[in-house]
Design a protein around this motif. Structure first.
Motif, mmCIF file in Angstrom:
data_model
loop_
_atom_site.group_PDB
_atom_site.id
_atom_site.type_symbol
_atom_site.label_atom_id
_atom_site.label_comp_id
_atom_site.label_asym_id
_atom_site.label_seq_id
_atom_site.Cartn_x
_atom_site.Cartn_y
_atom_site.Cartn_z
ATOM 1 N N ARG A 171 9.959 21.662 115.573
ATOM 2 C CA ARG A 171 8.730 21.019 115.100
ATOM 3 C C ARG A 171 7.628 22.036 114.822
ATOM 4 O O ARG A 171 6.698 21.761 114.073
ATOM 5 N N SER A 172 7.698 23.196 115.467
ATOM 6 C CA SER A 172 6.669 24.213 115.249
ATOM 7 C C SER A 172 7.269 25.592 115.485
ATOM 8 O O SER A 172 7.831 25.854 116.561
ATOM 9 N N HIS A 173 7.151 26.480 114.508
ATOM 10 C CA HIS A 173 7.740 27.813 114.656
ATOM 11 C C HIS A 173 7.010 28.636 115.708
ATOM 12 O O HIS A 173 7.526 29.641 116.198
ATOM 13 N N ILE B 243 7.710 16.327 121.771
ATOM 14 C CA ILE B 243 8.322 15.580 120.668
ATOM 15 C C ILE B 243 7.349 14.519 120.160
ATOM 16 O O ILE B 243 7.335 14.178 118.969
ATOM 17 N N ALA B 244 6.528 13.997 121.078
ATOM 18 C CA ALA B 244 5.585 12.935 120.711
ATOM 19 C C ALA B 244 4.209 13.477 120.308
ATOM 20 O O ALA B 244 3.322 12.706 119.968
ATOM 21 N N THR B 245 4.032 14.799 120.354
ATOM 22 C CA THR B 245 2.743 15.396 119.994
ATOM 23 C C THR B 245 2.688 15.622 118.488
ATOM 24 O O THR B 245 3.611 16.213 117.923
ATOM 25 N N PRO B 246 1.645 15.179 117.808
ATOM 26 C CA PRO B 246 1.541 15.404 116.352
ATOM 27 C C PRO B 246 1.659 16.888 116.015
ATOM 28 O O PRO B 246 1.017 17.731 116.651
ATOM 29 N N VAL B 247 2.490 17.201 115.019
ATOM 30 C CA VAL B 247 2.737 18.599 114.686
ATOM 31 C C VAL B 247 1.473 19.302 114.214
ATOM 32 O O VAL B 247 1.313 20.516 114.405
#
Length: 279
Positions: free
Chosen positions: A109-111, A153-157
């Motif tokens: 979800r985030s590099h 996983i539930a945190t806005p990207v």
């Protein structure tokens, strides 16, 4: 050869092979020093797993049907134990594969957080080993460390990748990830120690943590270890809003916060292994 060996004979026919006078049997060259022998197959649900072979009795008596039945019972239990071991191994492999799939889902979800969970796991395992924790604890700690950020996983990207300073409400949302993670894994009842490690890994030793304000040893040891490993790797990694710190500066921050944010015993163990971790 396979075709004329007593063990393969028992396996292929799936029944015990008994020879009370081995010298006058087709297998006289296989067991030259024995007078009598029983080979009993270990029959699994789908295939034979091997055979148990016993030689002559010390008394010199011949084998009776009761001996054969007794060995068959032992063979059956042995086959069941082996199949259960194979099943456990397969389930263990599936479970670990599922854990790693979760890790990849989180980090994809985030590099900025790529590789973070694996590094935290390595640091945590080294700290636990230095503290003298047994292998069972370390194995469960590794799972906990790998999944400690699963709640993200539930945190806005857009929050994970935001370059500007987070607003208070945004920070509050990100800080929910330990609770979210514990909720996601909450139905895994046999792993309550792991879910608690995830839930409390942002609590502080002095009781001034974000959520439940647990203090000292009321915070589970897994959470206390992960807290140090997590903070160290976070400081040693680039984030969208700052550059990583040098190793000596990150280490100093861990020491400064010993007794307030971090368990002093965990920090002491970390200091003993940090050079190995950084090499």
């Amino acid at each position: 050869t396979k075709s004329d060996h007593i063990v393969w004979d028992a396996i292929e026919k799936n029944k015990p092979q008994v020879f009370c006078d081995i010298k006058n049997s087709p297998h006289n060259n296989t067991f030259k020093k024995m007078k009598a022998i029983i080979a009993c197959p270990m029959a699994g649900k789908k295939k034979s797993l091997g055979a148990i072979v016993i030689g002559e009795k010390s008394s010199g008596e011949e084998f009776y049907s009761s001996d054969t039945k007794f060995l068959m019972a032992i063979s059956s239990q042995a086959a069941l134990a082996i199949e259960n071991a194979y099943l456990h191994q397969e389930l263990e492999g599936f479970f670990f594969g599922t854990v790693m799939a979760f890790v990849k889902a989180i980090e994809s979800r985030s590099h900025w957080t790529s590789g973070h969970s694996e590094r935290v796991t390595r640091y945590a395992a080294a700290i636990a080993r230095e503290m003298g924790m047994d292998s069972e604890f370390r194995d469960r700690l590794k799972i906990c460390a790998l999944l400690h950020d699963i709640g993200k996983i539930a945190t806005p990207v857009e929050l994970l990748d935001k370059r500007e300073t987070l607003e208070n409400d945004e920070l509050t949302e990100i800080e929910q990830h330990p609770l979210t993670g514990a909720t996601i894994l909450g139905e895994l009842k046999p792993f309550k120690d792991i879910t608690n490690g995830i839930r409390y890994h942002h609590e502080k030793w002095d009781g001034n943590g974000v959520h439940e304000k647990l203090k000292g040893e009321a915070i589970p040891l897994m959470a206390r270890i992960i807290a140090v490993a997590d903070a160290f790797d976070a400081m040693m990694s680039d984030r969208p809003y700052r550059k990583k710190l040098p190793a000596d500066r990150a280490t100093k921050e861990i020491q400064i916060n010993s007794g307030t944010q971090f368990d002093p015993d965990v920090v002491a163990a970390f200091m003993n292994v940090k050079n190995t971790l950084l090499s």
